[in-house]
Design an enzyme around this catalytic site. Sequence first.
Site, PDB file in Angstrom:
ATOM      1  N   GLU A  84       0.577   5.431   6.618  1.00  0.00           N
ATOM      2  CA  GLU A  84       1.784   4.605   6.729  1.00  0.00           C
ATOM      3  C   GLU A  84       2.649   4.869   5.517  1.00  0.00           C
ATOM      4  O   GLU A  84       2.145   4.889   4.385  1.00  0.00           O
ATOM      5  CB  GLU A  84       1.370   3.132   6.806  1.00  0.00           C
ATOM      6  CG  GLU A  84       2.473   2.242   7.309  1.00  0.00           C
ATOM      7  CD  GLU A  84       2.024   0.794   7.461  1.00  0.00           C
ATOM      8  OE1 GLU A  84       0.975   0.543   8.099  1.00  0.00           O
ATOM      9  OE2 GLU A  84       2.716  -0.077   6.933  1.00  0.00           O
ATOM     10  N   GLU A  89      -4.978  -2.106   6.492  1.00  0.00           N
ATOM     11  CA  GLU A  89      -4.865  -2.895   5.251  1.00  0.00           C
ATOM     12  C   GLU A  89      -5.753  -4.135   5.300  1.00  0.00           C
ATOM     13  O   GLU A  89      -5.310  -5.262   5.068  1.00  0.00           O
ATOM     14  CB  GLU A  89      -3.403  -3.266   5.008  1.00  0.00           C
ATOM     15  CG  GLU A  89      -2.539  -2.041   4.856  1.00  0.00           C
ATOM     16  CD  GLU A  89      -1.113  -2.340   4.402  1.00  0.00           C
ATOM     17  OE1 GLU A  89      -0.730  -3.516   4.347  1.00  0.00           O
ATOM     18  OE2 GLU A  89      -0.388  -1.389   4.099  1.00  0.00           O
TER      19      GLU A  89
HETATM   20  C1  GAL Z   1       2.504  -2.525   5.704  1.00  0.00           C
HETATM   21  C2  GAL Z   1       1.752  -3.075   6.899  1.00  0.00           C
HETATM   22  C3  GAL Z   1       2.634  -3.101   8.140  1.00  0.00           C
HETATM   23  C4  GAL Z   1       3.951  -3.704   7.810  1.00  0.00           C
HETATM   24  C5  GAL Z   1       4.591  -2.928   6.708  1.00  0.00           C
HETATM   25  C6  GAL Z   1       5.972  -3.430   6.377  1.00  0.00           C
HETATM   26  O1  GAL Z   1       1.862  -2.773   4.512  1.00  0.00           O
HETATM   27  O2  GAL Z   1       0.650  -2.278   7.180  1.00  0.00           O
HETATM   28  O3  GAL Z   1       2.013  -3.831   9.152  1.00  0.00           O
HETATM   29  O4  GAL Z   1       3.758  -5.025   7.439  1.00  0.00           O
HETATM   30  O5  GAL Z   1       3.779  -3.048   5.565  1.00  0.00           O
HETATM   31  O6  GAL Z   1       6.495  -2.759   5.295  1.00  0.00           O
END
Ligand code: GAL
Length: 796
Positions: free
Chosen positions: A490, A413
């Site tokens: 993710e 991100e």
């Molecule tokens: C994502 C990020 C992670 C963590 C996660 C929590 O956007 O890549 O590192 O922060 O959100 O929901």
Amino acid sequence: MFSKFVCFLVLFVTVLSSMAQPREVINFNGDWSFTLEDDLQFRRATFSPVNWKKVSLPHDWSIGFDFGEEYPAGNAGGALPGGVGWYRKTFQLSENDKGSHYTIYFGGVYRYAEVWLNDQYLGKNSNGYLSFERDLTPYLRYGNEQNVIAVRVDNSMQPNSRWYTGSGIYRDVRLEKRAPVHLLPAETYITTPKVSTEKSSVRVQSVLSQAASGKAGRVVLKLRDKNKMTIAEKTVLFSDSQIDDELQVGGVTLWSPDNPTLYELSITVLDNTNKLLDELKYKVGFRYFHFDENGFALNGEPFKLLGVCLHHDLGALGAAFNKSAAKRQLLIMKDMGVNAIRTAHNPFAEEFLDLCDELGFLVQNEAYDMWAKRKNKFDYHIDFKEHHIVDLITLVKRDRNHPSVFMWSIGNEIREQFDDTGIELTKGMTEVVKKLDPTRPVTAALTETNYEKNFIAQAGVLDVLGFNYKYFDYDKLPTEFKGVPLIASETTSALQTRGVYDALHDTIQLWPASSADKFVTNGNPDFTVSAYDNVAAYWGTSHERAWLEVKKRDFLGGIFVWTGFDYLGEPVPYPYPARSSYYGIVDLAGLPKDVYYMYQSEWTDTEVLHLLPHWNWKEGEEVDVWCYYNNADEVELFLNGRSLGRRSKTDEVLHASWNVPFEKGELKVVKIKDGKVVQEAVKKTAGKPVDIVVDVEHDRYAVDGSTDLHFLTVSLVDKNGTIVPDSDVEVSFLPQENLTIRGTDNGYQADLNSLSSPKRKTYKGLAIAMAQKNSLEKEAKIIVKANTIIKEIVIK
Ligand code: GAL
């Protein structure tokens, strides 16, 4: 005491050197002195650290503190302090050791390690997640003189991370002694150009140290199977410093997560008189894989990546790496059906990758959470310009010989997704990785599905595009990114506290609800989140939803759930006193939340039948009862012997559920296959707590003896042995002989008792302790006490 310690060291180093190994790797974790004061005088060899603490490495000073709201890292950083710390270690070398080459290896120091040997400054290391070496040879003293290593560690600039980093020399340290002619591990690259069960090959590229130039000698390459039988061997002459040769092998067993078969490759260097100069050993796994727009394939078969993201901390140990604690995490994941890990969002300990090689996990190895644009005031963006290429080179060279590593991620991100500097940076970094390792794809975890707006995707050089969240956009991806392989890098970000069950489970609640709120506005006063799978951060969704969306799309190579374990820091959706995350499928203590069994029912063939919640409620209260199961046609629920009906899962709902007016007694679920009951699970109303049960787990997680932990799980039970979920008590772990408590935990995200405390209140009836024997040979004794209940545990 001090002189005894010196004598021991002298003996230790002398004995090792008299063994005359070509390359000696000396564990340098023991007997360091440590202080949290800061004075440049500490670097001087003549300085005497009188009141310093004796510590063993790996060491994380932050985890020993009480949680506090005042620390600048905030609760996002774990509500623990950073600061500056100094470490010193004294050692002697004998006159016979002269002429050898010595380096010191640091597996990881957070942050800004500065190293001195005998007053000589050996420079600063800025990347807190990468290993580094320093050449000690020119400054060493031999004979009666002491050598003094001093290390200043500076983690005072805060905030510098979105999660808990830990502070200190938190990974292994080793002293390496080599002959002047030796192999350079960073330049050694092992690949398997041909892989099949009939015919495979291993290519070995390496470089010898400068001292080899003009000398002649031999290099012997040997491949051995797990029974130590040599299955391929070759001797090559060297007359310059480059080695590049191939071993041909017939019939090998392929490496895969289900069957992680490893071979051992040795590279042995001999001089003209046959004297052994150096030897390096590597684990080799024969596997091949392929990504395309239809998904991922491993060893020629379609393969769904069933992955989780993990952060690097090990719960109550903080960042201090411990291989048995990492093995425990990985085996808990393995039992759930996980076959892939994303190391979010930084390089992990090398020993973690050793475990992934051995236990069978595919690893997406991630370099950065930010590039030049910051996420926090003092994070790596301040070093990015000067260091990002060198650090990436270090990472790829460090990890490219691990069979588990199957792809590189250059970022998570990254802010440069949204501006055109992202294009050049993506190209530059991808090129660097490809040059050092053309065998693995490069990816990045992106958040923007609009091609026009995503400059990292637009650079057009990433082999695989990873997208975080936004599952409702999945179907747009194949058209927007034609022909480019895709993964759900993710997903989820669902929130849960183990053992907490709130009503209102039938819709997904978003906590916080939108970017307008920093925290949840209608959360629970005790900072808990219900463990029915129905609460998520607004950018995420439930575990079931996220998995279903990936499951039904073959073009997605796989999923990486955020996260496998709770971790320190980032306690969305709450402010302090919440100090660790709610995202884990397993809590911080390593105790599975209920949704663990949803994954296990979907991702494994293990017979699953898991009933929730506990069965202690108010008479007449309506309770939602859920059941995760697999390998059956339907399940039937019984309350005190009466059937409450049969249910089954659907294509869209991965659990069975009933609404049940509470009545104390026994709730039973049975699994029915082909008309027969094949399994049953029971929840009973628990009475008063009258006893504790202490389970000690060691053997399964054992690694190397000396640093292995014993994991004690305490259950608070009633007279029938049923866990009591609503009468928690404080448990004291009182070592009697030969044992140190390294940490305790109960998984509750807002428990403010220090994780290093030997006392821990049970949470929903459970607590754990991590203990380590002081001497391996002797048995250890510990008393575990809860109110008047006392258990003496002997650990053989
Ligand atoms: C994502 C990020 C992670 C963590 C996660 C929590 O956007 O890549 O590192 O922060 O959100 O929901």
